[in-house]
Design an enzyme around this catalytic site. Structure first.
Site, mmCIF file in Angstrom:
data_model
loop_
_atom_site.group_PDB
_atom_site.id
_atom_site.type_symbol
_atom_site.label_atom_id
_atom_site.label_comp_id
_atom_site.label_asym_id
_atom_site.label_seq_id
_atom_site.Cartn_x
_atom_site.Cartn_y
_atom_site.Cartn_z
ATOM 1 N N SER A 116 0.820 -1.214 0.000
ATOM 2 C CA SER A 116 0.000 0.000 0.000
ATOM 3 C C SER A 116 0.855 1.265 0.000
ATOM 4 C CB SER A 116 -0.862 -0.024 1.262
ATOM 5 O OG SER A 116 -1.399 1.242 1.517
ATOM 6 N N TYR B 34 -1.045 -0.179 10.049
ATOM 7 C CA TYR B 34 -1.379 -0.814 8.765
ATOM 8 C C TYR B 34 -0.189 -0.684 7.796
ATOM 9 C CZ TYR B 34 -3.734 -1.141 4.172
ATOM 10 O OH TYR B 34 -4.093 -1.459 2.880
ATOM 11 N N LYS C 298 2.405 -3.637 6.276
ATOM 12 C CA LYS C 298 2.614 -3.793 4.827
ATOM 13 C C LYS C 298 4.115 -3.777 4.509
ATOM 14 C CE LYS C 298 -1.574 -3.909 2.967
ATOM 15 N NZ LYS C 298 -2.053 -5.197 2.428
ATOM 16 N N LYS D 132 -13.671 4.029 2.085
ATOM 17 C CA LYS D 132 -12.673 5.075 1.886
ATOM 18 C C LYS D 132 -13.343 6.331 1.343
ATOM 19 C CE LYS D 132 -8.833 2.101 1.468
ATOM 20 N NZ LYS D 132 -7.551 1.909 0.842
ATOM 21 N N THR E 29 -4.612 16.282 0.289
ATOM 22 C CA THR E 29 -4.690 15.800 -1.104
ATOM 23 C C THR E 29 -4.455 14.285 -1.190
ATOM 24 O OG1 THR E 29 -2.347 16.311 -1.365
ATOM 25 C CG2 THR E 29 -3.935 17.952 -2.177
HETATM 26 P P1 NAD Z 1 -11.191 -5.740 1.235
HETATM 27 O O1 NAD Z 1 -11.240 -5.472 2.704
HETATM 28 O O2 NAD Z 1 -12.419 -5.496 0.431
HETATM 29 O O3 NAD Z 1 -10.676 -7.220 0.972
HETATM 30 C C1 NAD Z 1 -9.851 -7.909 1.851
HETATM 31 C C2 NAD Z 1 -10.462 -9.271 2.066
HETATM 32 O O4 NAD Z 1 -9.614 -10.025 2.921
HETATM 33 C C3 NAD Z 1 -11.844 -9.213 2.761
HETATM 34 O O5 NAD Z 1 -12.831 -9.809 1.946
HETATM 35 C C4 NAD Z 1 -11.637 -9.977 4.044
HETATM 36 O O6 NAD Z 1 -12.759 -10.755 4.450
HETATM 37 C C5 NAD Z 1 -10.443 -10.875 3.691
HETATM 38 N N1 NAD Z 1 -9.789 -11.338 4.885
HETATM 39 C C6 NAD Z 1 -9.400 -10.615 5.963
HETATM 40 N N2 NAD Z 1 -8.884 -11.414 6.900
HETATM 41 C C7 NAD Z 1 -8.940 -12.682 6.411
HETATM 42 C C8 NAD Z 1 -8.572 -13.941 6.926
HETATM 43 N N3 NAD Z 1 -8.044 -14.050 8.143
HETATM 44 N N4 NAD Z 1 -8.760 -15.036 6.155
HETATM 45 C C9 NAD Z 1 -9.310 -14.923 4.915
HETATM 46 N N5 NAD Z 1 -9.686 -13.750 4.374
HETATM 47 C C10 NAD Z 1 -9.504 -12.642 5.116
HETATM 48 O O7 NAD Z 1 -9.983 -4.852 0.677
HETATM 49 P P2 NAD Z 1 -9.587 -4.484 -0.816
HETATM 50 O O8 NAD Z 1 -9.868 -3.048 -1.014
HETATM 51 O O9 NAD Z 1 -10.142 -5.479 -1.768
HETATM 52 O O10 NAD Z 1 -7.998 -4.628 -0.728
HETATM 53 C C11 NAD Z 1 -7.324 -5.820 -1.109
HETATM 54 C C12 NAD Z 1 -5.858 -5.721 -0.728
HETATM 55 O O11 NAD Z 1 -5.266 -4.566 -1.325
HETATM 56 C C13 NAD Z 1 -5.610 -5.593 0.780
HETATM 57 O O12 NAD Z 1 -4.470 -6.318 1.116
HETATM 58 C C14 NAD Z 1 -5.367 -4.119 0.964
HETATM 59 O O13 NAD Z 1 -4.576 -3.865 2.099
HETATM 60 C C15 NAD Z 1 -4.648 -3.777 -0.325
HETATM 61 N N6 NAD Z 1 -4.802 -2.356 -0.671
HETATM 62 C C16 NAD Z 1 -6.027 -1.872 -1.016
HETATM 63 C C17 NAD Z 1 -6.169 -0.526 -1.313
HETATM 64 C C18 NAD Z 1 -7.503 0.054 -1.691
HETATM 65 O O14 NAD Z 1 -7.567 1.257 -1.901
HETATM 66 N N7 NAD Z 1 -8.580 -0.715 -1.794
HETATM 67 C C19 NAD Z 1 -5.056 0.327 -1.257
HETATM 68 C C20 NAD Z 1 -3.821 -0.206 -0.890
HETATM 69 C C21 NAD Z 1 -3.697 -1.556 -0.617
#
Ligand code: NAD
Length: 326
Positions: free
Chosen positions: A122, A153, A157, A196, A223
């Site tokens: 991230s 967080y 990462k 978000k 920003t």
């Molecule tokens: P999300 O929360 O929608 O998806 C994460 C999924 O992981 C969830 O469905 C959750 O149930 C599952 N999960 C959590 N703990 C678990 C466990 N113990 N066993 C099995 N499943 C588990 O998030 P997202 O937006 O789809 O993000 C996906 C990845 O991308 C994450 O690692 C997040 O940190 C990273 N990320 C996302 C963003 C963003 O803007 N969406 C930005 C930077 C990084």
């Protein structure tokens, strides 16, 4: 001769990015195993097999990593927007849960002889002192160290990036690491406390009658850049297909806007004139934008679609959700 299907394992498959990614991989012809604590909340999964399981449990990981998948996408994490990661209340869970998931995934992935593994890091890993100026934040990949993320967080990462990179160095695992910057789109969480800024803004505007007032955390001058889901998937797939390059690399938009500008864009899309009331709330860094020089150099690609296009699609979906709850 029958062509063998490529196989993929998607961890975090019930989440926002995971579910969209599975649809993309399916279109590309993959056979897909999906794993998550829950099924997708807003759409169907296109996975061939969906296993409900907790990746913190070694017994679950042993079961799901039972073959040498061609590609593994590790997206599972305990995560959310500012209201989840910056309050301090979830710090211990975020660190423990996500670290356990990554340690298990890499250990059982190695045992299963998987070919290639994607890890979703991230933008939150970048040092907070480089993101104090909202007009000129520094998020170049090589600015990550000395490390000083502004949230647990981000620290988790960063630890996990190093976990994956060290397994590449010592065990030859082909890892690919992206630092995602604020990904948004339809079928993302929008009202459960983990949403978000783009989803929260669309929800507030959709719920407020023309002429009304919406609340916003902070002065709105901070920003960010926001990346539409389809372009995020383009970037992830390009990184996975790259010959030599494994990252970490930013996958994000370079269109930087203030949160006040974001609010105005959503109001224009909704054709509403609303007032804004600024209230105290969890904020994160003052400025952040994706620096795309490295991705252009290594993958000859960067996201190019205007923020407004993705926001229009997201607003349409969220206003339907709001209407269906009335
Ligand atoms: P999300 O929360 O929608 O998806 C994460 C999924 O992981 C969830 O469905 C959750 O149930 C599952 N999960 C959590 N703990 C678990 C466990 N113990 N066993 C099995 N499943 C588990 O998030 P997202 O937006 O789809 O993000 C996906 C990845 O991308 C994450 O690692 C997040 O940190 C990273 N990320 C996302 C963003 C963003 O803007 N969406 C930005 C930077 C990084």
């Amino acid at each position: 001769m029958v062509k063998k299907l490529k196989t993929a394992l998607v961890c975090g498959a019930g989440g926002f990015i995971g579910n969209h990614l599975i649809a993309r991989l399916k279109n590309e012809g993959f056979w897909i195993r999906a794993v998550d604590l829950k099924r997708p909340e807003f759409g169907k999964t296109a996975a061939d097999e969906f296993i409900i399981g907790d990746l913190r449990e070694q017994s679950v990981c042993k079961k799901i990593f039972d073959r040498p998948f061609d590609e593994v996408y590790q997206l599972a994490a305990d995560m959310g927007g500012a209201g989840f990661i910056f309050t301090g209340e979830n710090d211990a869970n975020i660190m423990r849960n996500s670290a356990l998931i990554n340690i298990n995934a890499i250990q059982y992935g190695l045992k299963a002889g998987i070919k290639k593994m994607f890890y979703s890091s991230s933008a939150c890993i970048y040092p907070s002192h480089n993101q104090k100026n909202p007009k000129n934040p520094n998020c170049a990949e090589d600015s990550a160290f000395p490390a000083a993320p502004d949230s647990e967080y981000g620290w988790e990462k960063l630890f996990s990036e190093r976990l994956y990179l060290s397994h590449h160095r010592n065990y030859g695992l082909d890892v690919r690491i992206a630092r995602l910057h604020n990904v948004f789109g339809p079928e993302g969480t929008w009202n459960d406390g983990r949403e978000k800024a783009p989803a929260a803004m669309c929800r507030k505007v959709a719920q407020t009658p023309d002429g009304g007032t919406i609340e916003m955390w902070g002065d709105g001058k901070q920003t960010r850049s926001f990346l539409y889901i389809d372009e995020c998937l383009d970037g992830i797939r390009k990184l996975m297909d790259a010959k030599e390059f494994r990252g970490p690399v930013n996958i994000g938009s370079s269109e930087m806007v203030s949160i006040n500008q974001l609010a105005r864009m959503v109001m224009e899309i909704a054709e509403k004139k609303l007032k804004t009331k600024h209230i105290p709330g969890p904020l994160g860094v003052r400025g952040r934008v994706s620096d795309n020089r490295l991705i252009v150099k290594k993958l000859q690609w960067k996201p190019t679609k205007p923020l407004k296009d993705g926001l229009a699609k997201t607003y349409a979906w969220i206003s339907d959700q709001v209407a269906s709850q009335l």
